[in-house]
Scaffold this active site. Structure first.
Site: not given
Ligand code: ATP
Length: 826
Positions: A53, A55, A57-58, A207
């Site tokens: 995965g 995202g 930021h990383g 979220d």
């Protein structure tokens, strides 16, 4: 089944739960290697496999934690974990932040600028996510095991429980639901329990959406993940009955809650309050008569209208939207095409419009009865629940406790009262103070010293030759005999060194429940020579000198100071909104062991013998069994469900693809290992039940979507396997069979370019706009990095100061210049 299952800490108890006790440790160094058996990169004790995965930021990687304390073939020798690597500084995010700050029309009032944002770094936001995750310990919340934070390195690594089933997929490419109604109910149950726990801990997730619900590998349970924009509210924690314990001051900054964050389609009306029409505000029930249509726009709220408070109720709204998505394959509120699908039209809809009731729900197309269903129908029950979830007035919105008691949620549970009792969050409370967290620091380490220059040279040769775990011929994945170069054992009291011989493979940094106490001694006995060896002459550590030890106290303080907080900036996408796809776009040893045990006595149900009040506390087996009963009920198995159908929806699956990719190899090399973590999350420590459920599976059965997607609590018709080796042995045809989500062209292209299929995904979208400064813009989250990023030779990691070098094996230590160095207590 007794209330008190047998203790778990007998040696080699195969039912022991991988449930590290105590505070999540922060390891303050990064040692990077190449595992010579698999040619995979290693960071400390973790072998890195594929990226599952990506995202904002990383990236998130599937890794194996090596635990040399266990013999070869032992299921806990290699435990799959997810490692999220995040850069301290994200130039793009920083640029965006600066841009915002520099825009004269976008003043960020200090009043609404969270402390972490005043600290102004991506790192602070990551620290906040970590600080929040460190507090969490629940079967339906993704667990953080360890943080690797070497301040000399560009990246911070979060080692988490691995959720091999990937994100919950909820629609196909035609916007049709892919989960049955029964599966949806079980997913919702899991999510409600996880969310209830978060709220009880004073955490607002902010979220909640299907993409942040992750399946366990066997697809029996889902867990809430991604705390990137979560908010810790001390006030809420107290209000929820939480203890008045000291906590990280940076988390106490409440101002971050005023900043909008999350995913547009899932935002609650109070979050986008300024789009509320006057008529609605006068009668805030959100009933159909309050709908605003483009032609008859009611007047907007006056500018001085009072904004409702942002509370945990925003998560409940988002959960309602999630339920709607799972049932109907679409989001309940959509942006108006007439207004070019602008985000504002979406917010208008959220604040002012009612939601449509499609005629059927779920993959099994159960009739809903529309807005006027037969009172006794399941449709009526669900629409009733949705009505209360999607109540625009937060004061009238359903509470999680009410959700849990709703007839549809309780439907099919063998013993609803018992279920309600044992799932109460009061049994899952956990308190980890700042001191405990900072105490969980390294005090002793062993350094593997051998030709640093040579190592780098070999490493670069490997890179130049293009060698990698991915492309190389297969090695025995379990040929990891032993010690990696360093061992870290926390000594929270900072009094004495604790010796282990297994290096970072050992449980010193990530202890394992059920780990026999004798193990430490046993470990010593295994390689006593190692411990006595002196530093090698003229050899160099692969690590930078500057990360050598510092006094424990100083380190602890610095760690505490680092526990930053931040509301994670999110990025949005007009395009996503227009496409109606926004919704889916997307160890610690501290204090005395005895004290720790006591402290965590009330946590969950894993260690029932420690409950102070056995009469109240349910046993793990009970908890799990009831969950299982509840989820195997009333058509519950639903093997026929189409969850995660082969259609490639807006949410692609990476974790589960990665898992399946490895599964065949696992079958060949290991015999159906099931991690303790997974047992913990799915069945608890009741070995009988575990056996009943798992052993009936047909090993040779062909993997397919049908059997892989049985849903939360459903019966898996697959044997549960551990990924144990790299993908390089697989033929293209084989890979094709395992990657149904890819189109033929995508598959061919991936194989041609990378030698294997590469999985696609997209980042969560969200906002970094201050809710009081609406003019902030939205933009799309970054796509995944270069798919070859999981190569250890990536430029990025060199830039980050991480240099992977060939790793030596413990059983080779007598061969040549290899030395273990014990760094004495200062
Ligand atoms: N523990 C885990 N096990 C398996 N896969 C995971 C795990 N955590 C994250 N992933 C995968 O990695 C993806 C990105 O993770 P995560 O959402 O935590 O990152 P992020 O930087 O916060 O992303 P975003 O920008 O979407 O918020 C997830 O969507 C999921 O597919």
């Amino acid at each position: 089944m007794s209330d008190q299952p047998p203790p778990l800490d007998s040696e080699h108890d195969r039912d022991a739960v991988f449930d590290p006790q105590g505070a999540v440790p922060t390891t303050d160094y990064v040692d990077a290697y190449v595992d010579t058996s698999t040619l995979r990169p290693m960071i400390n004790q973790y072998i890195r496999y594929v990226k599952v995965g990506g995202g904002q930021h990383g990236d998130v990687y599937l890794c194996h934690q090596l635990n040399a304390r266990f013999p070869h073939g032992h299921p806990e020798r290699r435990i799959p974990v997810a490692m999220k690597s995040v850069k301290r500084s994200n130039p793009r995010a920083e640029r965006y932040r600066l841009l915002q700050q520099n825009r004269s029309d976008l003043p960020l009032s200090s009043q609404h600028t969270p402390l972490v944002d005043r600290l102004n770094t991506t790192e602070a936001k990551i620290k906040r996510e970590i600080a929040i995750m460190k507090k969490l310990r629940h079967p339906h919340v993704v667990r953080l095991y360890e943080v690797i934070d070497d301040r000399m390195k560009e990246k911070i690594y979060m080692v988490m429980e691995y959720l091999g089933g990937g994100e919950v997929k909820w629609r196909d490419d035609q916007n049709r639901p892919v989960l049955t109604v029964s599966q949806t109910r079980r997913i919702l149950r899991d999510a409600v329990l996880g969310l209830e726990y978060l709220h009880y801990q004073g955490i607002i997730h902010r979220d909640i959406k299907p993409a942040n619900l992750l399946w366990t590998e066997d697809r029996r349970q889902v867990k809430i993940g991604d705390f990137g924009v979560s908010h810790f509210s001390y006030a809420q924690r107290l209000a929820a009955g939480g203890p008045d314990d000291p906590t990280d001051p940076i988390l106490l900054d409440e101002s971050g809650l005023t900043r909008r964050a999350g995913t547009p389609s899932f935002l609650a009306p109070e979050v986008v309050f300024e789009h509320t029409d006057l008529v609605l505000s006068a009668s805030p029930s959100g009933t159909p008569e309050n709908q605003g249509s483009p032609s008859q726009q009611p007047p907007p709220l006056p500018p001085d209208a009072e904004r409702p408070p942002i509370t945990k109720s925003i998560d409940i709204w988002a959960l309602g939207v999630t339920l709607y998505c799972l049932l109907f394959g679409t989001t309940p509120f959509v942006a108006s095409a007439a207004q070019n699908g602008s985000e504002f039209s979406l917010y208008k809809a959220i604040c002012n419009q009612d939601w449509p009731v499609p005629s059927t729900m779920g993959y099994d197309r159960v009739p809903t009865g529309g807005r006027e269903p037969h009172p006794d129908s399941e449709g009526a029950s669900i629409i009733h629940l949705l009505d209360h979830f999607l109540q625009k007035d937060q004061k009238r919105r359903i509470t999680l406790d009410e959700v849990k008691r709703h007839p549809w949620i309780l439907k099919g549970l063998a013993d609803p009262d018992k279920w309600l009792q044992i799932t109460s969050p009061k049994y899952t409370k956990i308190d980890v103070s700042v001191n405990e967290t900072s105490d969980a620091m390294s005090v002793v380490r062993f350094r593997w010293r051998w030709g640093g220059k040579l190592a780098r040279h070999v490493s670069s040769l490997l890179r130049l030759s293009g060698a990698s775990g991915r492309l190389e011929p297969p090695r025995s994945a379990d040929d990891d005999s032993g010690a990696a170069p360093h061992a870290v054992v926390s000594d929270p009291q900072g009094r004495r060194a604790k010796f282990t011989a297994q290096g970072p493979n050992g449980v010193g940094s990530t202890p394992t429940i059920g780990q026999p106490k004798q193990d430490k001694g046993k470990a010593k006995a295994e390689s006593p020579r190692t411990l006595k060896r002196l530093p090698s002459k003229g050899t160099k550590s692969l690590r930078a000198k500057s990360i050598d030890r510092e006094p424990l106290g100083a380190r602890g303080k610095s760690t505490a100071a680092l526990e930053g907080s931040a509301s994670k900036a999110r990025r949005g996408s007009d395009t996503k909104i227009l496409d109606r796809t926004t919704s889916g776009s997307s160890s610690p040893l501290s204090k005395s062991h005895g004290e720790r045990k006591t402290r965590f006595a009330g946590i969950l149900n894993w260690r029932p013998k420690k409950y102070s009040s056995p009469a109240q506390a349910p046993s793990p087996a009970e908890y799990i069994k009831l969950q299982t009963i509840g989820t195997l009920d009333g058509g519950g198995g639903n093997v026929g469900g189409a969850a995660g159908s082969s259609s490639q929806g807006p949410n692609t699956r990476r974790s589960e693809e990665a898992l399946r990719y490895y599964r065949q190899v696992a079958e060949a090399e290991e015999s159906g290992n099931l991690t303790a973590a997974r047992r913990a999350s799915s069945w608890g420590d009741d070995s009988k039940e575990f056996t009943e459920i798992v052993s009936v599976q047909s090993v040779g059965q062909e993997l397919n979507e049908h059997t892989m997607n049985v849903g939360a609590g459903g019966v898996s018709h697959e044997r549960v396997m551990m990924p144990v080796a790299g993908p390089s042995t697989q033929s293209a045809a084989h890979q094709r069979r395992l990657t149904p989500a890819l189109t033929e062209e995508e598959f061919e292209e991936d194989v041609a370019r990378y030698g294997q299929p590469v999985y696609d995904d997209s980042s969560t979208i969200g906002s970094v706009v201050d809710v009081d400064n609406e003019s902030g813009s939205w933009h799309r989250g970054s796509e995944l990095d270069d798919p070859l990023d999981d190569e250890y030779s990536s430029e990025e990691e060199e830039e980050s100061g991480v240099m992977f070098s060939p790793r030596r094996h413990a059983n080779n230590i007598d061969d040549d210049e290899g030395e273990l160095e014990y760094l004495p207590e200062q």
